[in-house]
Structures are given as structure tokens and as C-alpha cells.
Design a protein around this motif. Structure first.
Motif, PDB file in Angstrom:
ATOM      1  N   THR A  29      54.807  32.668  37.211  1.00 35.23           N
ATOM      2  CA  THR A  29      53.974  33.789  36.769  1.00 35.23           C
ATOM      3  C   THR A  29      52.533  33.375  36.530  1.00 35.23           C
ATOM      4  OG1 THR A  29      55.897  34.782  35.727  1.00 35.23           O
ATOM      5  CG2 THR A  29      53.756  35.565  34.999  1.00 35.23           C
ATOM      6  N   PHE A  30      52.344  32.256  35.887  1.00 33.00           N
ATOM      7  CA  PHE A  30      51.002  31.843  35.486  1.00 33.00           C
ATOM      8  C   PHE A  30      50.118  31.506  36.687  1.00 33.00           C
ATOM      9  CE2 PHE A  30      53.935  30.920  32.042  1.00 33.00           C
ATOM     10  CZ  PHE A  30      53.360  31.686  31.039  1.00 33.00           C
ATOM     11  N   THR A  31      50.659  30.830  37.665  1.00 33.74           N
ATOM     12  CA  THR A  31      49.863  30.517  38.851  1.00 33.74           C
ATOM     13  C   THR A  31      49.641  31.768  39.703  1.00 33.74           C
ATOM     14  OG1 THR A  31      51.854  29.781  39.992  1.00 33.74           O
ATOM     15  CG2 THR A  31      50.498  28.087  38.950  1.00 33.74           C
ATOM     16  N   ARG A  32      50.585  32.694  39.684  1.00 30.67           N
ATOM     17  CA  ARG A  32      50.382  33.953  40.402  1.00 30.67           C
ATOM     18  C   ARG A  32      49.242  34.758  39.780  1.00 30.67           C
ATOM     19  NH1 ARG A  32      56.547  34.796  40.294  1.00 30.67           N
ATOM     20  NH2 ARG A  32      57.136  33.644  42.161  1.00 30.67           N
ATOM     21  N   ILE A  33      49.215  34.777  38.463  1.00 29.68           N
ATOM     22  CA  ILE A  33      48.138  35.500  37.777  1.00 29.68           C
ATOM     23  C   ILE A  33      46.786  34.881  38.138  1.00 29.68           C
ATOM     24  CG2 ILE A  33      47.106  35.971  35.514  1.00 29.68           C
ATOM     25  CD1 ILE A  33      49.968  36.302  34.454  1.00 29.68           C
ATOM     26  N   GLN A  34      46.714  33.556  38.131  1.00 27.72           N
ATOM     27  CA  GLN A  34      45.452  32.882  38.449  1.00 27.72           C
ATOM     28  C   GLN A  34      45.037  33.142  39.888  1.00 27.72           C
ATOM     29  OE1 GLN A  34      45.563  28.642  38.647  1.00 27.72           O
ATOM     30  NE2 GLN A  34      43.349  28.459  38.475  1.00 27.72           N
ATOM     31  N   ALA A  35      45.977  32.999  40.810  1.00 27.33           N
ATOM     32  CA  ALA A  35      45.641  33.200  42.229  1.00 27.33           C
ATOM     33  C   ALA A  35      45.193  34.634  42.478  1.00 27.33           C
ATOM     34  CB  ALA A  35      46.843  32.866  43.101  1.00 27.33           C
ATOM     35  N   GLY A  36      45.906  35.574  41.906  1.00 23.42           N
ATOM     36  CA  GLY A  36      45.553  36.975  42.106  1.00 23.42           C
ATOM     37  C   GLY A  36      44.212  37.336  41.496  1.00 23.42           C
ATOM     38  N   THR A  37      43.932  36.801  40.329  1.00 17.65           N
ATOM     39  CA  THR A  37      42.693  37.173  39.635  1.00 17.65           C
ATOM     40  C   THR A  37      41.459  36.549  40.267  1.00 17.65           C
ATOM     41  OG1 THR A  37      43.902  37.405  37.574  1.00 17.65           O
ATOM     42  CG2 THR A  37      41.531  37.180  37.417  1.00 17.65           C
ATOM     43  N   LYS A  38      41.486  35.262  40.485  1.00 17.05           N
ATOM     44  CA  LYS A  38      40.278  34.588  40.991  1.00 17.05           C
ATOM     45  C   LYS A  38      39.902  35.076  42.386  1.00 17.05           C
ATOM     46  CE  LYS A  38      40.704  30.512  38.216  1.00 17.05           C
ATOM     47  NZ  LYS A  38      39.517  29.923  37.687  1.00 17.05           N
ATOM     48  N   ALA A  39      40.881  35.118  43.271  1.00 17.35           N
ATOM     49  CA  ALA A  39      40.580  35.521  44.644  1.00 17.35           C
ATOM     50  C   ALA A  39      40.240  37.002  44.738  1.00 17.35           C
ATOM     51  CB  ALA A  39      41.756  35.187  45.557  1.00 17.35           C
ATOM     52  N   SER A  40      40.913  37.838  43.965  1.00 17.43           N
ATOM     53  CA  SER A  40      40.609  39.272  44.044  1.00 17.43           C
ATOM     54  C   SER A  40      39.258  39.597  43.413  1.00 17.43           C
ATOM     55  CB  SER A  40      41.717  40.109  43.407  1.00 17.43           C
ATOM     56  OG  SER A  40      41.744  39.941  42.016  1.00 17.43           O
ATOM     57  N   THR A  41      38.874  38.868  42.380  1.00 18.88           N
ATOM     58  CA  THR A  41      37.544  39.091  41.791  1.00 18.88           C
ATOM     59  C   THR A  41      36.452  38.759  42.810  1.00 18.88           C
ATOM     60  OG1 THR A  41      38.365  38.582  39.578  1.00 18.88           O
ATOM     61  CG2 THR A  41      35.990  38.448  39.910  1.00 18.88           C
ATOM     62  N   LEU A  42      36.561  37.600  43.434  1.00 19.67           N
ATOM     63  CA  LEU A  42      35.570  37.216  44.438  1.00 19.67           C
ATOM     64  C   LEU A  42      35.609  38.166  45.628  1.00 19.67           C
ATOM     65  CD1 LEU A  42      33.396  35.297  45.435  1.00 19.67           C
ATOM     66  CD2 LEU A  42      35.206  33.838  46.349  1.00 19.67           C
ATOM     67  N   GLY A  43      36.800  38.535  46.077  1.00 14.04           N
ATOM     68  CA  GLY A  43      36.932  39.458  47.200  1.00 14.04           C
ATOM     69  C   GLY A  43      36.302  40.808  46.910  1.00 14.04           C
ATOM     70  N   ASN A  44      36.558  41.336  45.720  1.00 17.82           N
ATOM     71  CA  ASN A  44      35.969  42.631  45.348  1.00 17.82           C
ATOM     72  C   ASN A  44      34.449  42.564  45.285  1.00 17.82           C
ATOM     73  OD1 ASN A  44      38.261  44.269  45.137  1.00 17.82           O
ATOM     74  ND2 ASN A  44      38.711  43.470  43.113  1.00 17.82           N
ATOM     75  N   ILE A  45      33.924  41.489  44.706  1.00 18.14           N
ATOM     76  CA  ILE A  45      32.468  41.346  44.606  1.00 18.14           C
ATOM     77  C   ILE A  45      31.839  41.252  45.993  1.00 18.14           C
ATOM     78  CG2 ILE A  45      30.603  39.864  43.750  1.00 18.14           C
ATOM     79  CD1 ILE A  45      32.102  41.535  41.601  1.00 18.14           C
ATOM     80  N   LEU A  46      32.469  40.501  46.901  1.00 28.26           N
ATOM     81  CA  LEU A  46      31.924  40.388  48.260  1.00 28.26           C
ATOM     82  C   LEU A  46      31.984  41.721  49.004  1.00 28.26           C
ATOM     83  CD1 LEU A  46      33.331  36.905  49.315  1.00 28.26           C
ATOM     84  CD2 LEU A  46      30.940  37.505  48.877  1.00 28.26           C
ATOM     85  N   VAL A  47      33.066  42.458  48.851  1.00 27.43           N
ATOM     86  CA  VAL A  47      33.162  43.776  49.500  1.00 27.43           C
ATOM     87  C   VAL A  47      32.099  44.714  48.925  1.00 27.43           C
ATOM     88  CG1 VAL A  47      34.607  45.832  49.719  1.00 27.43           C
ATOM     89  CG2 VAL A  47      35.573  43.587  50.171  1.00 27.43           C
ATOM     90  N   LEU A  48      31.907  44.686  47.616  1.00 28.21           N
ATOM     91  CA  LEU A  48      30.878  45.541  47.011  1.00 28.21           C
ATOM     92  C   LEU A  48      29.480  45.144  47.479  1.00 28.21           C
ATOM     93  CD1 LEU A  48      32.313  45.806  43.399  1.00 28.21           C
ATOM     94  CD2 LEU A  48      32.214  47.630  45.106  1.00 28.21           C
ATOM     95  N   ALA A  49      29.237  43.836  47.612  1.00 28.65           N
ATOM     96  CA  ALA A  49      27.933  43.384  48.114  1.00 28.65           C
ATOM     97  C   ALA A  49      27.733  43.836  49.558  1.00 28.65           C
ATOM     98  CB  ALA A  49      27.833  41.864  48.014  1.00 28.65           C
ATOM     99  N   GLY A  50      28.792  43.746  50.363  1.00 26.05           N
ATOM    100  CA  GLY A  50      28.702  44.217  51.747  1.00 26.05           C
ATOM    101  C   GLY A  50      28.420  45.707  51.819  1.00 26.05           C
ATOM    102  N   LEU A  51      29.068  46.476  50.948  1.00 24.75           N
ATOM    103  CA  LEU A  51      28.795  47.912  50.900  1.00 24.75           C
ATOM    104  C   LEU A  51      27.356  48.186  50.470  1.00 24.75           C
ATOM    105  CD1 LEU A  51      32.069  49.355  49.340  1.00 24.75           C
ATOM    106  CD2 LEU A  51      31.202  49.687  51.658  1.00 24.75           C
ATOM    107  N   GLY A  52      26.822  47.305  49.612  1.00 22.78           N
ATOM    108  CA  GLY A  52      25.433  47.441  49.205  1.00 22.78           C
ATOM    109  C   GLY A  52      24.470  47.298  50.373  1.00 22.78           C
TER     110      GLY A  52
END
Length: 113
Positions: A29-52
Motif C-alpha cells: 500500500t505504501f509504495t503504491r501511494i507514493q508511486a501514484g502521488t508523485k507521478a500523477s502530480t508531475l503528470g498533472n502539472i505537465l498536462v496543465l502547462a501544455g494546456l497553458g
């Protein structure tokens, strides 16, 4: 501008895909939470920057959304991890250190809350 936006969106999509893959492949559970959070945060920020880059007039709205992503993703993953630890969710056998349990042992109560 369009090429830069496309590259950022594609890179963000790659990180979002890797977050999903990390949720499937990580051992506990703990490594899943870390993998999901770190990569999805960066992914969301990059998609938002691209939309910008695609829609410069949306920049303020996208900046607000990026701010909320940066604030809520780490906080929610921290809360989920603490709650999982509090109910004694088992860790992967390869986990070497349990800093929260050691902290509770130093305080003398063995209970982390």
C-alpha cells in the motif's frame, strides 16, 4: 507554441501512465501511494502547462488548478499513509525501516496516532 504544448501534454500523459502502472506493480500500500502521488502530480502539472501553451487565455485558471494539485496530492497521500500505518497495514517484506513505529517506540507507547 503548439509543438511545445503537445510535448508537455505527451510527457504529462507518460507520467500519468507510469502512475497507473506503479499502482499495479508496487508490492504494498505504501509504495503504491507514493508511486501514484508523485507521478500523477508531475503528470498533472505537465498536462496543465501544455494546456497553458495551447490556450494562453486560460493561464490564470490553469495556475489555480496546478496550485490545488500541488497542495492536495501530497497532503492526501500523507494522510492515507498515516491512516494505513495506524491500522497496521502490512508492509512489503523488503521494507527495511519503519520510522513511524520507531518513533512510537521512542515515545514509549508503541502506538502511532
Amino acid at each position: 507554441m503548439e509543438l511545445t504544448g503537445s510535448i508537455l501534454v505527451l510527457t504529462g500523459a507518460f507520467f500519468l501512465f507510469s502512475a497507473g502502472l506503479g499502482l499495479l506493480r508496487m508490492p504494498d500500500t505504501f509504495t503504491r501511494i507514493q508511486a501514484g502521488t508523485k507521478a500523477s502530480t508531475l503528470g498533472n502539472i505537465l498536462v496543465l502547462a501544455g494546456l497553458g501553451f495551447y490556450h494562453p487565455d486560460w493561464a490564470l485558471k490553469l495556475l489555480v488548478v496546478a496550485y490545488f494539485v500541488l497542495m492536495t496530492n501530497p497532503l492526501s497521500s500523507h494522510a492515507l499513509s498515516r491512516a494505513a500505518h495506524a491500522i497496521r497495514t502490512p508492509m512489503a517484506p523488503s521494507t527495511m525501516v519503519d520510522a513511524l513505529r520507531e518513533e512510537g517506540d521512542r515515545q514509549g507507547n508503541g502506538d502511532v496516532s
